[in-house]
Motif scaffolding. Structure first.
Motif, PDB file in Angstrom:
ATOM      1  N   ASP A 287      19.022 -23.146  30.732  1.00  0.00           N
ATOM      2  CA  ASP A 287      19.062 -24.595  30.881  1.00  0.00           C
ATOM      3  C   ASP A 287      18.120 -25.196  29.821  1.00  0.00           C
ATOM      4  O   ASP A 287      16.988 -24.755  29.656  1.00  0.00           O
ATOM      5  N   LEU A 288      18.648 -26.214  29.093  1.00  0.00           N
ATOM      6  CA  LEU A 288      17.864 -26.772  27.982  1.00  0.00           C
ATOM      7  C   LEU A 288      17.379 -28.194  28.248  1.00  0.00           C
ATOM      8  O   LEU A 288      16.931 -28.883  27.337  1.00  0.00           O
ATOM      9  N   THR A 289      17.467 -28.634  29.522  1.00  0.00           N
ATOM     10  CA  THR A 289      17.133 -30.027  29.828  1.00  0.00           C
ATOM     11  C   THR A 289      15.758 -30.422  29.290  1.00  0.00           C
ATOM     12  O   THR A 289      15.564 -31.520  28.785  1.00  0.00           O
ATOM     13  N   HIS A 290      14.769 -29.512  29.420  1.00  0.00           N
ATOM     14  CA  HIS A 290      13.414 -29.816  28.944  1.00  0.00           C
ATOM     15  C   HIS A 290      12.931 -28.743  27.979  1.00  0.00           C
ATOM     16  O   HIS A 290      11.752 -28.398  27.956  1.00  0.00           O
ATOM     17  N   VAL A 291      13.862 -28.211  27.194  1.00  0.00           N
ATOM     18  CA  VAL A 291      13.511 -27.078  26.310  1.00  0.00           C
ATOM     19  C   VAL A 291      12.390 -27.425  25.334  1.00  0.00           C
ATOM     20  O   VAL A 291      11.554 -26.576  24.990  1.00  0.00           O
ATOM     21  N   GLY A 292      12.323 -28.701  24.933  1.00  0.00           N
ATOM     22  CA  GLY A 292      11.306 -29.112  23.963  1.00  0.00           C
ATOM     23  C   GLY A 292       9.882 -28.973  24.484  1.00  0.00           C
ATOM     24  O   GLY A 292       8.931 -28.914  23.705  1.00  0.00           O
ATOM     25  N   SER A 293       9.745 -28.928  25.822  1.00  0.00           N
ATOM     26  CA  SER A 293       8.397 -28.861  26.400  1.00  0.00           C
ATOM     27  C   SER A 293       7.890 -27.425  26.521  1.00  0.00           C
ATOM     28  O   SER A 293       6.724 -27.205  26.832  1.00  0.00           O
ATOM     29  N   ARG A 294       8.768 -26.455  26.294  1.00  0.00           N
ATOM     30  CA  ARG A 294       8.335 -25.066  26.479  1.00  0.00           C
ATOM     31  C   ARG A 294       7.515 -24.588  25.284  1.00  0.00           C
ATOM     32  O   ARG A 294       7.743 -25.019  24.155  1.00  0.00           O
TER      33      ARG A 294
END
Ligand code: CUA
Length: 347
Positions: A287-294
């Motif tokens: 799931d990439l919904t919040h991938v930028g925060s990882r």
């Protein structure tokens, strides 16, 4: 660490100790022991379960060392003392006590001490329930929430310090093993059954989890981030992860969002709230919904930034052989950058 000179590029093999220094042994020991700390060490426990396993390790090591010393002492005694005859009674008493009674008592005590540590024997007194599924080669993570849909993420596990979490483990195809050395022992993820492990972190920090069971080509590239934070930060994080994705803001991000849709990325990846992604249950990829925060991408393989995201899309099969994502090598550089900018902005 006085008296220790680091030569060359600081590589461990280049550490030179001054000759004739009396600090040599302590310095060498300090260097060796420094290897015991860090974000992925069972010898530096940061959770209840890992601490208990560490205590058991110390108990067994010290106990085995003492028994070994006694046996060696007896052996030397038998070798140096003048030979004399034993009665039958003394000999059989030695066998009964030393060979049967002592091992039975010691091993039974050890069993009684260690059994309650097994994950299956622990009471499920959890404040939190997380499902983790081992994929090829990444981690699907879902936080159960009372009265709501689970919060889905990937390749990262956040935990509130001082709280118990029950982690339910499974896998759709091959056997993996879930292991956060700093927090607990390892438990296999077996297709067709659900195993469980309890985690109770005791120290705030960032740790590293790994797959501890050979599961295919990229088994060694299957890691995840573990963040132990205070309760307030955890609640904020969970609430934020439950939100739909943010809208692309810049022109480049908007272009990336269109490319994501047109290239068919949405067939395998979910971005909750983004338009044009078929909502067809569980997707093949993370799931990439919040991938930028990882902090990392590709299950702990690379730091997360626009460059690594673009590189991963173009060459995922070279970076991580055998994973389920094809390399999308046909996209021109400008498109790759736009796609990566969109993903990085999904905070
Ligand atoms: Cu998954 Cu090794």
């Amino acid at each position: 660490m006085a008296g220790v000179g680091i030569a060359g590029d600081g590589n461990a093999a280049d550490v030179r100790l001054p000759t004739g220094s009396r600090l040599r042994v302590p310095a060498a020991l300090a260097i060796l022991l420094a290897g015991c700390a860090g974000p992925q060490s069972a010898l530096d426990p940061a959770g209840r379960e890992a601490r208990e396993v560490f205590d058991l390790f110390v108990l067994m090591t010290v106990g085995a060392g003492l028994i070994w010393l006694v046996v060696m002492g007896l052996l030397i005694y038998a070798l140096v003392r003048p030979a004399r005859e034993h009665s039958e009674r003394t000999a059989s008493r030695l066998v009964w006590i030393g060979g049967i009674a002592f091992p039975v008592v010691v091993l039974t005590a050890l069993l009684a001490y260690a059994l309650p540590m097994m994950p299956a024997m622990r009471a499920a007194d959890a404040d939190l329930q997380i499902r983790v599924s081992g994929e090829q080669f990444w981690w699907r993570v879902a936080y159960e929430r009372a009265g709501g849909d689970p919060v889905v993420t990937a390749n990262e596990v956040w935990l509130p310090v001082g709280r118990s979490a029950e982690v339910l483990l499974d896998s759709p195809d091959v056997v993996h093993s879930f292991w956060i050395p700093s927090l607990a022992g390892k438990v296999d993820m077996i297709p067709g059954r659900t195993n469980r492990i309890m985690l109770r972190p005791e120290r705030i920090g960032r740790y590293r989890g790994v797959c501890a069971e050979l599961c295919g080509d990229s088994h060694a590239y299957m890691a995840f981030d573990v963040r132990v934070v205070d309760e307030e930060s955890f609640a904020r994080w969970l609430n934020w992860q439950a939100q739909p994705a943010v809208e692309p803001a810049t022109l480049e991000e908007q272009r990336g969002a269109r490319l994501f849709h047109d290239t068919g990325c949405g067939a395998c990846h979910d971005i909750r709230g983004a338009s044009g992604i078929a909502a067809s249950g569980e997707k093949l990829g993370p799931d990439l919904t919040h991938v930028g925060s990882r902090a990392t991408i590709a299950a702990g393989l690379l730091p997360n930034n626009q460059g690594t995201l673009a590189g991963w899309i173009a060459a995922s099969q070279d970076l991580k052989p055998g994973n389920r994502m094809p390399s999308v090598a046909v996209l021109p550089g400008e498109d790759l950058r736009a796609l990566a900018a969109y993903l990085k902005a999904l905070r």
